[in-house]
Design an enzyme around this catalytic site. Structure first.
Site, mmCIF file in Angstrom:
data_model
loop_
_atom_site.group_PDB
_atom_site.id
_atom_site.type_symbol
_atom_site.label_atom_id
_atom_site.label_comp_id
_atom_site.label_asym_id
_atom_site.label_seq_id
_atom_site.Cartn_x
_atom_site.Cartn_y
_atom_site.Cartn_z
ATOM 1 N N GLU A 175 -0.252 -9.375 -0.338
ATOM 2 C CA GLU A 175 -1.213 -10.364 0.035
ATOM 3 C C GLU A 175 -2.828 -10.166 -0.333
ATOM 4 O O GLU A 175 -3.603 -11.010 -0.531
ATOM 5 C CB GLU A 175 -1.291 -10.982 1.311
ATOM 6 C CG GLU A 175 -1.867 -12.004 1.812
ATOM 7 C CD GLU A 175 -1.928 -12.710 3.227
ATOM 8 O OE1 GLU A 175 -2.280 -13.684 3.574
ATOM 9 O OE2 GLU A 175 -1.199 -11.762 3.940
ATOM 10 N N LYS A 205 -3.439 -5.369 3.342
ATOM 11 C CA LYS A 205 -3.481 -6.642 4.157
ATOM 12 C C LYS A 205 -1.885 -7.277 4.304
ATOM 13 O O LYS A 205 -1.226 -7.378 3.469
ATOM 14 C CB LYS A 205 -4.232 -7.946 3.685
ATOM 15 C CG LYS A 205 -4.369 -9.086 4.562
ATOM 16 C CD LYS A 205 -4.983 -10.040 4.002
ATOM 17 C CE LYS A 205 -5.438 -11.191 4.819
ATOM 18 N NZ LYS A 205 -4.059 -11.730 5.881
ATOM 19 N N ASP A 221 0.985 -9.501 6.008
ATOM 20 C CA ASP A 221 1.279 -11.081 6.112
ATOM 21 C C ASP A 221 2.274 -11.140 7.343
ATOM 22 O O ASP A 221 3.480 -11.229 7.232
ATOM 23 C CB ASP A 221 1.931 -11.310 4.873
ATOM 24 C CG ASP A 221 2.121 -12.728 4.925
ATOM 25 O OD1 ASP A 221 1.206 -13.520 5.452
ATOM 26 O OD2 ASP A 221 2.548 -13.448 3.812
#
Length: 363
Positions: free
Chosen positions: A209, A66, A68
């Site tokens: 993240e 993921k 950011d």
């Protein structure tokens, strides 16, 4: 006995050696034979959004890191290249490196889905670094050009064909072929073949993240459908800044920011944040807040605290990292990450009206 030369199997190009070259007459297309269809490129596509899950499911999903940053769609056409935010704003002038990389992908028309990121020295995407080059600080200092890299994770239109009805694995294969061997400001967000629970633990240990999973057989659908899910190491959401606590000795002249979330159609106070600020960003933020002072007697949210607060209009949206919620719906261990921009269509956290803590909802 000499062989007799064979006549040519095809007719000569010229019937008269001194004449002009002539091509055969173009025949009209047989109406009974269907023409290959081409899909017009959508002017804008709402992004597929990941639904937050506490733990990853074991089967049926492909997994990746993921990132950011800012979610963007890159529209590549013969006459122009656009980098669209979630709100539909064209930020191509703010991401010139991504535009240049898109131009190098070739003459084919396409829409790439991905995240615009800036990376730290350890190779982790860092929202604060992105903000310093692009966000509120960058805009007011005149530095509107970001060296961001786009991590591409989906291909939803390509070479005249709308791919949204195609299953994810097929779209993914096309994307991999398109970006294979490319070293530019558009990179492939790699899939990771690993147990998702172990992958999440490893991502958290590296300070990332979290991870994102996508159903392998899903079509591309805008919004939160459950086809895409995310598991986070640390919670991070968007909240309104509704005031600040002044401080002579603190960076920027404020000790903490007071935050609010939606409860139904109204705003409610959800606590404060006093860490995560950098000197330059703090000074710009204080100047911005002082231009948005609240002129009414009653504060913008119900507040029973005893601290001295300078209230401001609830227009600035801050991305806040936190560990948990208290029993009275206040953020625990909150840290400031940066301002979101209206053009990014940031979602402001919405408290569940019955249970208190809820999920994000669009403004």
């Amino acid at each position: 006995m000499a062989k007799v030369p064979r006549p040519p199997r095809s007719k000569p190009l010229l019937t008269d050696e001194g004449g002009q070259l002539q091509s055969s007459r173009v025949r009209k297309r047989n109406p009974a034979q269907p023409a290959l269809p081409f899909d017009p490129m959508p002017d804008r596509v709402g992004p597929a959004l990941a639904l937050l899950k506490q733990s990853p499911p074991a089967k049926g999903y492909s997994w990746e890191v993921k990132w950011d940053g800012y979610r963007v769609h890159v529209h590549v056409e013969a006459s122009r290249i656009r980098v669209l935010t979630r709100g539909g704003y064209d930020w191509s002038h703010r991401f010139p490196s991504i535009v240049d990389a898109a131009r190098e992908l070739g003459p084919a028309s396409m829409i790439l889905d991905g995240e615009a990121c800036v990376f730290d020295e350890q190779g982790r995407s860092d929202f604060n670094l992105l903000q310093s080059s692009l966000g509120a600080v960058g805009r007011r200092s005149g530095n509107l050009v970001s060296p961001a890299t786009m991590m591409a994770f989906d291909l939803i239109y390509f070479d005249g064909h709308d791919l949204r009805g195609l299953e994810y694995l097929s779209r993914r294969h096309l994307l991999e072929d398109l970006l294979q061997g490319k070293e530019s400001a558009i990179r492939l967000s790699e899939e990771i073949d690993a147990d998702p629970v172990e992958l999440l633990d490893h991502a958290c240990s590296l300070g990332l993240e979290g991870i994102v999973g996508k159903k392998r057989d899903s079509v591309y659908r805008s919004g939160k459908t459950g086809d895409w899910i995310k598991c986070k190491c640390v919670q991070s959401e968007a909240f309104f800044i509704v005031g600040y606590e002044p401080s002579v000795g603190a960076l920027g002249g404020f000790g903490s920011l007071l935050l609010a979330a939606y409860r139904g159609d109204h705003l409610t106070y959800v606590g404060s944040v006093g860490t995560g600020f950098k000197e330059r960003a703090s000074l710009v933020l204080r100047t911005t807040m002082d231009k948005l002072l609240w002129r009414r007697k009653q504060p913008p949210v119900p507040y029973s605290g005893k601290r001295k607060v300078v209230w401001i209009q609830p227009t600035l949206i801050a991305e806040i990292e936190y560990r948990a919620w208290t029993s009275d719906n206040k953020l625990r261990h909150a840290s400031y990450k940066g301002l979101r921009e209206v053009q990014d269509n940031a979602e402001v956290y919405r408290l569940d009206e019955n249970e208190g803590v809820g999920t994000r909802s669009a403004r």
